[in-house]
Write a protein that holds these residues in place. Structure first.
Motif, PDB file in Angstrom:
ATOM      1  N   GLY A 185       5.044  -2.972   5.612  1.00 14.82           N
ATOM      2  CA  GLY A 185       5.084  -3.234   4.181  1.00 14.82           C
ATOM      3  C   GLY A 185       4.640  -2.114   3.273  1.00 14.82           C
ATOM      4  O   GLY A 185       4.597  -2.300   2.054  1.00 14.82           O
ATOM      5  N   ALA A 186       4.311  -0.943   3.817  1.00 13.73           N
ATOM      6  CA  ALA A 186       3.840   0.161   2.984  1.00 13.73           C
ATOM      7  C   ALA A 186       4.996   0.895   2.320  1.00 13.73           C
ATOM      8  O   ALA A 186       6.131   0.903   2.815  1.00 13.73           O
TER       9      ALA A 186
ATOM     10  N   ASP B  45      -3.042   4.935  -1.449  1.00 14.42           N
ATOM     11  CA  ASP B  45      -4.018   4.161  -0.687  1.00 14.42           C
ATOM     12  C   ASP B  45      -4.364   4.789   0.653  1.00 14.42           C
ATOM     13  O   ASP B  45      -5.478   4.599   1.151  1.00 14.42           O
ATOM     14  N   VAL B  46      -3.412   5.499   1.235  1.00 12.09           N
ATOM     15  CA  VAL B  46      -3.604   6.027   2.583  1.00 12.09           C
ATOM     16  C   VAL B  46      -3.035   7.433   2.671  1.00 12.09           C
ATOM     17  O   VAL B  46      -1.904   7.685   2.240  1.00 12.09           O
ATOM     18  N   LEU B  47      -3.822   8.341   3.263  1.00 14.44           N
ATOM     19  CA  LEU B  47      -3.360   9.690   3.563  1.00 14.44           C
ATOM     20  C   LEU B  47      -3.459   9.908   5.064  1.00 14.44           C
ATOM     21  O   LEU B  47      -4.546   9.791   5.644  1.00 14.44           O
TER      22      LEU B  47
ATOM     23  N   ARG C 141       0.841  -1.203   0.000  1.00 14.35           N
ATOM     24  CA  ARG C 141       0.000   0.000   0.000  1.00 14.35           C
ATOM     25  C   ARG C 141       0.875   1.252   0.000  1.00 14.35           C
ATOM     26  O   ARG C 141       1.971   1.273   0.568  1.00 14.35           O
ATOM     27  N   VAL C 142       0.367   2.291  -0.645  1.00 13.98           N
ATOM     28  CA  VAL C 142       1.113   3.547  -0.757  1.00 13.98           C
ATOM     29  C   VAL C 142       0.519   4.547   0.230  1.00 13.98           C
ATOM     30  O   VAL C 142      -0.686   4.821   0.214  1.00 13.98           O
ATOM     31  N   VAL C 143       1.383   5.096   1.063  1.00 14.55           N
ATOM     32  CA  VAL C 143       0.956   5.944   2.171  1.00 14.55           C
ATOM     33  C   VAL C 143       1.648   7.295   2.102  1.00 14.55           C
ATOM     34  O   VAL C 143       2.872   7.357   1.935  1.00 14.55           O
TER      35      VAL C 143
END
Length: 303
Positions: free
Chosen positions: A31-32, A95-97, A8-10
């Motif tokens: 794992g991000a 994916d995440v902010l 996931r991209v954060v």
């Protein structure tokens, strides 16, 4: 690295130090791929340096993770847009902010200047809205193209935003606004596969180090109650696919404690069915106050 956020991209704003740095490292360990955003300002917002963001990104990469540094200003429309675009260009998506950037300029209301009000409200409230706005546009476009997101936003409020805080009218107002923004965004963005939650962390940072300097656990426990790293585990979980059923919530965090702040709710009411006379209205208020739960004390008061 593997973990609950593998692949996931954060994006984490204000990730060069303190709570934001702890978030970035914890996401990487799970794992991000992390975009480390920080202007490198001083605790009161002055100065800029790329070094804090670069140092955290390098630390993640040295640990075997993947990270890039970003020094865009989240209070600037174009800067916030570039931040989102960097995540997409560097790692293929977003994916995440985690909105975390901020600083304080504390002052009693009677002494606060216009600039002290504007600067703090801007970095906290506008600095949350702009990255959220550009991230939401990205996720909406994905959804319209048939690629529904499984995305997360975690905003950073404060106990000051829940209860108020003496000497921090600007900060408390901005943090209360972040909670309202969280509720609204959760309602609006759910259709695109986005959840939006907020945290109100208590931890020792450059901003709070004087306040929390003496708040540590007994040495024999080995647990520092005010360590910023205590905040990260819940945030990492909220950023994961496992949290898809949780949205529009505000979590209070301190040490090993997690609780939900229930916030404003409809309380006792009385309907006359006609216009009140002033004296009647006063009598109704007295009854409502007697029937309602006692208000929580504002931080910094003796209540």
């Amino acid at each position: 690295m593997s973990g609950i956020n593998a692949g996931r991209v954060v994006v984490v704003t204000g990730a060069g130090r303190g709570i934001g740095r702890a978030h970035a490292l914890a996401f990487a360990r799970e794992g991000a791929k992390v975009v480390v955003n920080d202007l490198g300002t001083e605790p009161h917002g002055g100065g800029r340096s790329p070094e804090p963001a670069r140092a955290v990104a390098e630390e993640i990469n040295d640990l075997g993770g993947q990270a890039v540094a970003n020094c865009d200003d989240v209070t600037d429309w174009d800067g916030a847009a570039r931040l989102v675009k960097m995540a997409v260009s560097a790692f293929g998506g977003l994916d995440v902010l985690v909105n975390n950037a901020g600083f304080v300029r504390d002052r009693m209301i009677v002494s606060m200047t216009e600039d002290e009000w504007d600067d703090v409200v801007q970095v906290h409230l506008k600095g949350h809205f702009l990255p959220l706005r550009h991230a939401a546009a990205y996720w909406r476009e994905r959804s319209k193209a048939g690629d529904r997101a499984d995305a997360r936003v975690i905003n950073t409020s404060s106990g000051a935003g829940v209860l108020g805080s003496v000497g921090q009218a600007n900060y408390a107002a901005a943090k209360a606004g972040i909670i309202a923004l969280t509720y609204t965004a959760a309602a609006e963005l759910g259709q695109y596969g986005v959840t939006v939650n907020a945290i109100t962390p208590a931890a020792r940072t450059r901003i709070t180090e004087e306040v929390f300097a003496d708040m540590v656990a007994p040495p024999e426990s080995g647990f520092d109650v005010m360590d910023p790293a205590n905040v990260a585990p819940l945030v990492v979980w909220l950023g994961s696919p496992e949290s898809a059923h949780v949205t529009g919530r505000v979590f209070e965090l301190e040490g090993g404690m997690i609780s939900i702040a229930t916030g404003w709710r409809h309380g006792p009411g009385v309907d006359k069915g006609a216009r009140w006379r002033p004296v009647e209205a006063g009598e109704a208020v007295a009854k409502l106050i007697a029937d309602a739960p006692q208000a929580e004390p504002v931080y910094g008061t003796s209540g």
